[in-house]
Design an enzyme around this catalytic site. Structure first.
Site, PDB file in Angstrom:
ATOM      1  N   CYS A  56      -4.084  10.993  -4.414  1.00 29.98           N
ATOM      2  CA  CYS A  56      -4.200  10.371  -3.092  1.00 29.98           C
ATOM      3  C   CYS A  56      -5.377  10.907  -2.283  1.00 29.98           C
ATOM      4  O   CYS A  56      -5.775  10.292  -1.291  1.00 29.98           O
ATOM      5  CB  CYS A  56      -2.917  10.534  -2.299  1.00 29.98           C
ATOM      6  SG  CYS A  56      -1.479   9.946  -3.179  1.00 29.98           S
ATOM      7  N   HIS A  94      -4.149   9.934   5.368  1.00 27.31           N
ATOM      8  CA  HIS A  94      -3.586   9.273   4.195  1.00 27.31           C
ATOM      9  C   HIS A  94      -2.245   8.659   4.588  1.00 27.31           C
ATOM     10  O   HIS A  94      -1.411   9.310   5.211  1.00 27.31           O
ATOM     11  CB  HIS A  94      -3.420  10.301   3.062  1.00 27.31           C
ATOM     12  CG  HIS A  94      -2.615   9.777   1.916  1.00 27.31           C
ATOM     13  ND1 HIS A  94      -2.798   8.516   1.389  1.00 27.31           N
ATOM     14  CD2 HIS A  94      -1.604  10.347   1.201  1.00 27.31           C
ATOM     15  CE1 HIS A  94      -1.940   8.331   0.408  1.00 27.31           C
ATOM     16  NE2 HIS A  94      -1.198   9.424   0.268  1.00 27.31           N
ATOM     17  N   ASN A 105       2.492   3.516   0.498  1.00 21.18           N
ATOM     18  CA  ASN A 105       1.504   4.505   0.057  1.00 21.18           C
ATOM     19  C   ASN A 105       0.706   3.912  -1.107  1.00 21.18           C
ATOM     20  O   ASN A 105       1.247   3.709  -2.187  1.00 21.18           O
ATOM     21  CB  ASN A 105       2.256   5.775  -0.365  1.00 21.18           C
ATOM     22  CG  ASN A 105       1.326   6.871  -0.867  1.00 21.18           C
ATOM     23  OD1 ASN A 105       0.135   6.655  -1.095  1.00 21.18           O
ATOM     24  ND2 ASN A 105       1.873   8.052  -1.060  1.00 21.18           N
TER      25      ASN A 105
END
Ligand code: UT7
Length: 310
Positions: free
Chosen positions: A112, A235, A265
């Site tokens: 990520c 994020h 996500n």
């Protein structure tokens, strides 16, 4: 010479998977997902749309935004943990598909935090005058490595792509500072065998510490303070983790990107999707001090403080 973001674009697949849909698949509830994560829905790519296809759509949009053609690109970096195949890289597939020149192209694996690693890598080539314009893409088809019977993970993830053209900007603009880090001892908390395994509580603890810390560090590195930050793009993993970063900086809610609600996500795609959407929505203006900050499997993390504009 400074490197800055001179064009952004994104792509999200059409198919929407809502929390209500997930209630029919695993033992979960819309209420649980919303309160624990902030996610309301996510996008899922169709079988005939692979990672490189989404990367292409986002890249075309970023080139258009930068008012460039593929000919202007001197390097292609693709951050992904879900490439079409182990090799060739998505970056080389993208080079071919875009009709770019035979410039350097590679994938980058930092989960990520991948887009942050990509942007900061691009910055090095530009500021050493090796290359002028670098295309950086964050893209994931997480749906293909999700265990759709595991409620601990399947409610969290989504598919999508975001892209940025990084190029030279004036001295007072662009990426003013950065921080990158990794801690391999945390590897067992988040990894892929066939599907994604995650120790949510451990990743959560790491993230609520790291994202605020890195956000503050990049601002301090340029001699400014938390109050100087105009916009935060963390994020997009979990609204509670993002809130920890926002509250540490002491900035109001409307100054933080929150596309996690609509996309879940999307790993390395989350920051560039949020950036592209919020730039296009006029939420980020010339001269704004913007902090981008990410964390992910590895464990990895990265942040930049940048002055928006050319
Ligand atoms: O990009 C980086 C990737 N990862 C992350 O950012 C994830 C970081 N971690 C998190 O976001 C959170 O830890 C989660 C959202 C994954 C979980 O939230 P939490 O507040 O840490 O919940 P928990 O792990 O403490 O679990 C609470 C309960 C458990 O039940 P018991 O053991 O207390 O009876 C879970 O089994 O919630 C249960 N649970 C669920 N219940 C309904 C776990 N997943 C679900 C679900 N629906 N989908």
């Amino acid at each position: 010479m400074n490197a800055g973001i001179i064009g952004v674009g994104h792509y999200a697949p059409e198919k929407v998977l809502t929390n209500k849909d997930l209630e029919k698949m695993v033992d979960t509830s819309d209420e649980w997902i919303r309160t624990r994560t902030g996610i309301e829905e996510r996008r899922i790519a169709s079988d005939d749309m692979d990672t490189s296809d989404m990367a292409y759509e986002a890249a075309v949009s970023a080139l258009e935004d930068a008012d460039m053609t593929a000919d202007d690109i001197d390097m292609i970096l693709v951050a992904t943990v879900t490439p079409d195949k182990p090799f060739p890289s998505v970056a080389t597939m993208l080079q071919e598909r875009l009709g770019a020149r035979k410039v350097a192209a590679m994938d980058l694996s930092a989960a990520c935090a991948g887009f942050m690693y990509g942007v900061i890598t691009a910055k090095q080539y530009i500021e050493t005058d090796a290359y002028k314009n670098v295309l950086v893409v964050g893209v994931e088809k997480l749906s293909k490595i999700t265990d759709w019977e595991d409620r601990n993970t399947c409610v969290l993830f989504g598919d999508g792509a975001g892209a940025a053209v990084i190029g030279p900007v004036s001295e007072d603009k662009g990426i003013l500072s950065f921080e990158l880090g990794a801690d391999g001892s945390g590897g067992p908390h988040l990894y892929q065998d066939d599907t994604i395994f995650m120790n949510g509580r451990e990743v959560f603890k790491f993230a609520v510490r790291q994202m605020p810390e890195s956000s503050v560090n990049v601002v301090k590195k340029i001699g400014l303070s938390e109050q100087d930050v105009d916009y935060l793009i963390p994020h997009q993993a979990n609204i509670r983790i993002m809130e920890a970063a926002r509250q540490r900086l002491g900035i109001p809610e409307e100054k933080m990107a929150t596309s996690v609600k609509r996309y879940g996500n999307t790993s390395s795609a989350s920051i560039p999707i949020a950036l592209s959407e919020d730039v296009k929505a006029g939420k980020i203006k010339d001269n704004d001090l913007v902090v981008l900050v990410g964390f992910g499997g590895g464990l990895t993390w990265g942040a930049v403080a940048l002055r928006w504009g050319k």
